[in-house]
Design an enzyme around this catalytic site. Structure first.
Site, short mmCIF file in Angstrom:
data_model
loop_
_atom_site.label_atom_id
_atom_site.label_comp_id
_atom_site.label_asym_id
_atom_site.label_seq_id
_atom_site.Cartn_x
_atom_site.Cartn_y
_atom_site.Cartn_z
CB CYS A 170 26.31 -98.83 112.17
SG CYS A 170 25.74 -97.28 111.43
CG HIS A 184 28.90 -96.70 115.65
ND1 HIS A 184 29.51 -97.37 114.61
CD2 HIS A 184 27.92 -95.95 115.11
CE1 HIS A 184 28.92 -97.03 113.47
NE2 HIS A 184 27.95 -96.17 113.74
CD GLU A 235 31.99 -99.21 116.13
OE1 GLU A 235 31.76 -98.46 115.15
OE2 GLU A 235 31.10 -99.78 116.77
#
Length: 238
Positions: free
Chosen positions: A107, A212, A214
Protein backbone atom coordinates in the site's frame (compact mmCIF):
# COMPACT_ATOMS: atom_id res chain seq x y z
CA UNK A 1 19.35 -19.22 10.89
CA UNK A 2 16.16 -17.57 9.77
CA UNK A 3 16.41 -14.23 7.98
CA UNK A 4 15.41 -11.16 10.00
CA UNK A 5 12.99 -8.73 8.36
CA UNK A 6 12.84 -5.11 9.54
CA UNK A 7 9.28 -3.75 9.51
CA UNK A 8 8.53 -0.04 9.18
CA UNK A 9 6.36 0.94 12.17
CA UNK A 10 2.96 2.59 11.97
CA UNK A 11 2.44 5.77 14.01
CA UNK A 12 -0.56 6.90 16.08
CA UNK A 13 -0.56 10.68 16.60
CA UNK A 14 -3.30 10.67 19.24
CA UNK A 15 -1.46 8.16 21.43
CA UNK A 16 2.01 9.37 20.35
CA UNK A 17 3.05 5.76 19.86
CA UNK A 18 4.13 3.27 17.24
CA UNK A 19 2.01 0.19 16.56
CA UNK A 20 1.72 -2.73 14.15
CA UNK A 21 -0.95 -4.63 12.23
CA UNK A 22 -0.52 -8.27 13.34
CA UNK A 23 -0.94 -9.55 9.77
CA UNK A 24 2.38 -8.04 8.69
CA UNK A 25 4.27 -9.94 11.36
CA UNK A 26 2.21 -13.11 10.95
CA UNK A 27 2.80 -13.13 7.18
CA UNK A 28 6.56 -12.85 7.66
CA UNK A 29 6.60 -15.43 10.43
CA UNK A 30 4.57 -17.95 8.44
CA UNK A 31 6.88 -17.43 5.48
CA UNK A 32 9.87 -18.53 7.58
CA UNK A 33 11.51 -15.34 8.83
CA UNK A 34 11.83 -13.35 12.05
CA UNK A 35 9.91 -10.02 12.05
CA UNK A 36 11.46 -7.03 13.84
CA UNK A 37 9.67 -3.69 14.24
CA UNK A 38 12.05 -0.79 13.65
CA UNK A 39 12.22 2.30 15.89
CA UNK A 40 10.56 5.35 14.39
CA UNK A 41 13.47 7.63 15.24
CA UNK A 42 17.13 6.63 15.47
CA UNK A 43 20.48 7.98 14.36
CA UNK A 44 22.53 6.76 11.40
CA UNK A 45 24.88 4.67 13.54
CA UNK A 46 21.93 2.80 15.09
CA UNK A 47 20.36 2.31 11.66
CA UNK A 48 23.58 0.83 10.31
CA UNK A 49 23.69 -1.61 13.20
CA UNK A 50 20.06 -2.56 12.57
CA UNK A 51 20.83 -2.93 8.87
CA UNK A 52 23.61 -5.40 9.68
CA UNK A 53 20.99 -7.59 11.38
CA UNK A 54 18.32 -7.43 8.65
CA UNK A 55 18.11 -9.43 5.44
CA UNK A 56 15.22 -7.38 4.09
CA UNK A 57 12.61 -4.76 4.87
CA UNK A 58 8.83 -4.60 4.77
CA UNK A 59 7.49 -1.12 3.95
CA UNK A 60 4.01 -1.05 5.44
CA UNK A 61 0.81 0.93 4.91
CA UNK A 62 -0.11 4.07 6.83
CA UNK A 63 0.16 7.84 6.44
CA UNK A 64 0.12 9.62 3.09
CA UNK A 65 3.57 10.31 1.68
CA UNK A 66 4.56 13.98 2.02
CA UNK A 67 4.01 15.49 -1.47
CA UNK A 68 7.18 17.56 -1.10
CA UNK A 69 9.09 14.32 -1.67
CA UNK A 70 7.79 14.26 -5.24
CA UNK A 71 7.93 18.00 -5.83
CA UNK A 72 4.30 18.98 -5.24
CA UNK A 73 2.41 21.25 -2.88
CA UNK A 74 0.08 19.45 -0.51
CA UNK A 75 -3.55 19.62 -1.64
CA UNK A 76 -6.51 19.93 0.72
CA UNK A 77 -7.45 16.31 0.04
CA UNK A 78 -4.05 14.84 0.89
CA UNK A 79 -4.11 13.15 4.28
CA UNK A 80 -1.73 13.73 7.20
CA UNK A 81 1.94 12.94 6.70
CA UNK A 82 4.44 11.76 9.30
CA UNK A 83 7.79 13.51 8.89
CA UNK A 84 9.64 11.07 11.15
CA UNK A 85 8.36 8.10 9.21
CA UNK A 86 9.17 9.65 5.82
CA UNK A 87 12.70 10.34 7.05
CA UNK A 88 13.15 6.82 8.46
CA UNK A 89 11.98 5.20 5.24
CA UNK A 90 14.24 7.32 3.08
CA UNK A 91 17.24 6.21 5.15
CA UNK A 92 16.20 2.57 5.29
CA UNK A 93 15.48 2.37 1.57
CA UNK A 94 18.83 3.95 0.75
CA UNK A 95 20.64 1.36 2.88
CA UNK A 96 18.61 -1.47 1.38
CA UNK A 97 19.40 -0.24 -2.12
CA UNK A 98 23.12 0.15 -1.46
CA UNK A 99 23.40 -3.26 0.18
CA UNK A 100 21.06 -5.09 -2.23
CA UNK A 101 18.65 -6.05 0.56
CA UNK A 102 15.21 -7.42 -0.29
CA UNK A 103 12.31 -4.96 -0.06
CA UNK A 104 8.56 -5.60 -0.12
CA UNK A 105 6.17 -2.64 -0.13
CA UNK A 106 2.48 -2.83 0.75
CA UNK A 107 0.00 0.00 0.00
CA UNK A 108 1.85 3.15 1.19
CA UNK A 109 5.00 1.05 0.77
CA UNK A 110 4.37 0.81 -2.97
CA UNK A 111 3.73 4.54 -3.17
CA UNK A 112 6.81 5.40 -1.10
CA UNK A 113 9.12 3.20 -3.19
CA UNK A 114 7.78 4.79 -6.37
CA UNK A 115 8.40 8.28 -4.97
CA UNK A 116 11.92 7.52 -3.70
CA UNK A 117 12.84 6.20 -7.14
CA UNK A 118 11.58 9.32 -8.94
CA UNK A 119 7.88 8.75 -9.50
CA UNK A 120 4.83 10.77 -8.44
CA UNK A 121 1.44 10.10 -6.83
CA UNK A 122 -2.18 11.07 -7.14
CA UNK A 123 -2.77 12.85 -3.84
CA UNK A 124 -6.44 11.86 -3.94
CA UNK A 125 -7.71 9.27 -6.40
CA UNK A 126 -11.43 10.19 -6.32
CA UNK A 127 -10.73 13.81 -7.32
CA UNK A 128 -7.60 13.41 -9.50
CA UNK A 129 -7.63 10.01 -11.21
CA UNK A 130 -9.72 9.60 -14.34
CA UNK A 131 -9.74 5.85 -14.80
CA UNK A 132 -11.03 3.86 -17.74
CA UNK A 133 -13.86 2.55 -15.55
CA UNK A 134 -15.21 3.03 -12.04
CA UNK A 135 -14.01 0.66 -9.31
CA UNK A 136 -13.80 0.91 -5.52
CA UNK A 137 -10.32 1.57 -4.11
CA UNK A 138 -11.34 2.40 -0.53
CA UNK A 139 -13.37 -0.56 0.66
CA UNK A 140 -15.16 -0.96 3.99
CA UNK A 141 -14.39 -3.78 6.45
CA UNK A 142 -13.95 -6.68 6.47
CA UNK A 143 -10.74 -6.32 4.49
CA UNK A 144 -10.19 -10.06 4.05
CA UNK A 145 -12.30 -10.20 0.88
CA UNK A 146 -11.92 -9.38 -2.80
CA UNK A 147 -12.84 -5.82 -3.78
CA UNK A 148 -11.74 -5.70 -7.43
CA UNK A 149 -9.58 -7.46 -10.01
CA UNK A 150 -6.08 -6.69 -11.24
CA UNK A 151 -4.43 -7.87 -14.43
CA UNK A 152 -0.97 -9.37 -13.92
CA UNK A 153 1.59 -8.22 -16.47
CA UNK A 154 2.64 -11.12 -18.66
CA UNK A 155 6.09 -12.51 -17.76
CA UNK A 156 6.27 -10.18 -14.74
CA UNK A 157 7.26 -11.54 -11.29
CA UNK A 158 3.69 -11.73 -9.98
CA UNK A 159 2.37 -13.47 -13.08
CA UNK A 160 5.16 -16.05 -12.82
CA UNK A 161 4.74 -16.45 -9.06
CA UNK A 162 0.97 -16.96 -9.10
CA UNK A 163 0.77 -18.76 -12.43
CA UNK A 164 -2.08 -16.77 -13.95
CA UNK A 165 -2.95 -13.48 -15.65
CA UNK A 166 -5.37 -11.91 -13.14
CA UNK A 167 -6.36 -12.04 -9.48
CA UNK A 168 -8.87 -10.59 -7.05
CA UNK A 169 -7.52 -8.18 -4.43
CA UNK A 170 -8.74 -6.19 -1.44
CA UNK A 171 -8.30 -2.41 -1.59
CA UNK A 172 -7.95 0.32 1.04
CA UNK A 173 -6.22 3.44 -0.28
CA UNK A 174 -7.05 6.91 -1.61
CA UNK A 175 -3.68 7.62 -3.25
CA UNK A 176 -1.86 5.81 -6.03
CA UNK A 177 0.86 5.96 -8.65
CA UNK A 178 0.56 8.84 -11.11
CA UNK A 179 3.94 8.62 -12.84
CA UNK A 180 5.80 5.34 -12.55
CA UNK A 181 9.45 5.84 -11.54
CA UNK A 182 12.01 5.28 -14.34
CA UNK A 183 13.66 2.33 -12.58
CA UNK A 184 10.41 0.46 -11.97
CA UNK A 185 8.06 -1.66 -14.04
CA UNK A 186 4.44 -2.61 -13.46
CA UNK A 187 3.51 -6.13 -12.38
CA UNK A 188 -0.22 -5.54 -11.85
CA UNK A 189 -2.77 -3.04 -13.18
CA UNK A 190 -6.32 -2.50 -11.90
CA UNK A 191 -9.31 -2.62 -14.21
CA UNK A 192 -9.41 1.19 -14.32
CA UNK A 193 -5.75 1.44 -15.41
CA UNK A 194 -4.14 2.25 -12.04
CA UNK A 195 -0.76 0.58 -11.51
CA UNK A 196 -1.10 -1.65 -8.44
CA UNK A 197 2.03 -3.80 -8.53
CA UNK A 198 5.65 -2.81 -9.24
CA UNK A 199 9.18 -4.19 -9.23
CA UNK A 200 12.73 -3.03 -9.92
CA UNK A 201 14.01 -5.28 -12.73
CA UNK A 202 17.66 -4.41 -12.05
CA UNK A 203 17.54 -5.54 -8.42
CA UNK A 204 17.40 -8.98 -6.84
CA UNK A 205 14.16 -8.28 -4.98
CA UNK A 206 12.37 -4.95 -4.80
CA UNK A 207 8.66 -5.49 -5.27
CA UNK A 208 5.45 -3.88 -4.01
CA UNK A 209 1.67 -4.24 -4.20
CA UNK A 210 -1.07 -1.67 -3.64
CA UNK A 211 -3.43 -4.15 -1.97
CA UNK A 212 -3.16 -5.75 1.49
CA UNK A 213 -2.05 -9.40 1.63
CA UNK A 214 -1.58 -8.99 5.40
CA UNK A 215 -5.36 -8.74 5.85
CA UNK A 216 -6.09 -11.98 4.03
CA UNK A 217 -6.61 -15.20 5.97
CA UNK A 218 -3.66 -17.45 6.89
CA UNK A 219 -4.93 -19.94 4.33
CA UNK A 220 -5.00 -17.48 1.42
CA UNK A 221 -2.65 -18.97 -1.18
CA UNK A 222 -1.85 -15.73 -3.02
CA UNK A 223 -0.96 -13.81 0.13
CA UNK A 224 1.22 -16.68 1.32
CA UNK A 225 3.09 -16.84 -1.98
CA UNK A 226 3.80 -13.09 -1.93
CA UNK A 227 5.27 -13.25 1.57
CA UNK A 228 7.24 -16.43 0.83
CA UNK A 229 8.73 -15.00 -2.36
CA UNK A 230 9.88 -11.97 -0.34
CA UNK A 231 11.54 -14.14 2.29
CA UNK A 232 13.19 -16.28 -0.40
CA UNK A 233 14.47 -13.08 -1.99
CA UNK A 234 15.97 -12.02 1.33
CA UNK A 235 17.91 -15.21 2.04
CA UNK A 236 20.97 -14.12 0.08
CA UNK A 237 21.51 -11.53 2.81
CA UNK A 238 20.76 -13.77 5.80
Amino acid sequence: MKPVIGIIPLFDEEKDSIWMVPGYMDGIRRAGAVPMILPLVCDQADLRQINSMCSGYLFTGGHDVDPSLYGEEKSGLCGPACMERDRLEQNVFRMAWEDHKAVLGICRGLQLINVLMGGTLFQDLPSEFQGTCSIEHHMKPPYSRVCHQVELVQDGPLCKLLGRNSMGVNSYHHQGIKKLAPGLKATAVAEDGLVEGIYAPDREYIQAVQWHPEFMSPGDADAGKIFRSFIEGSKGNA
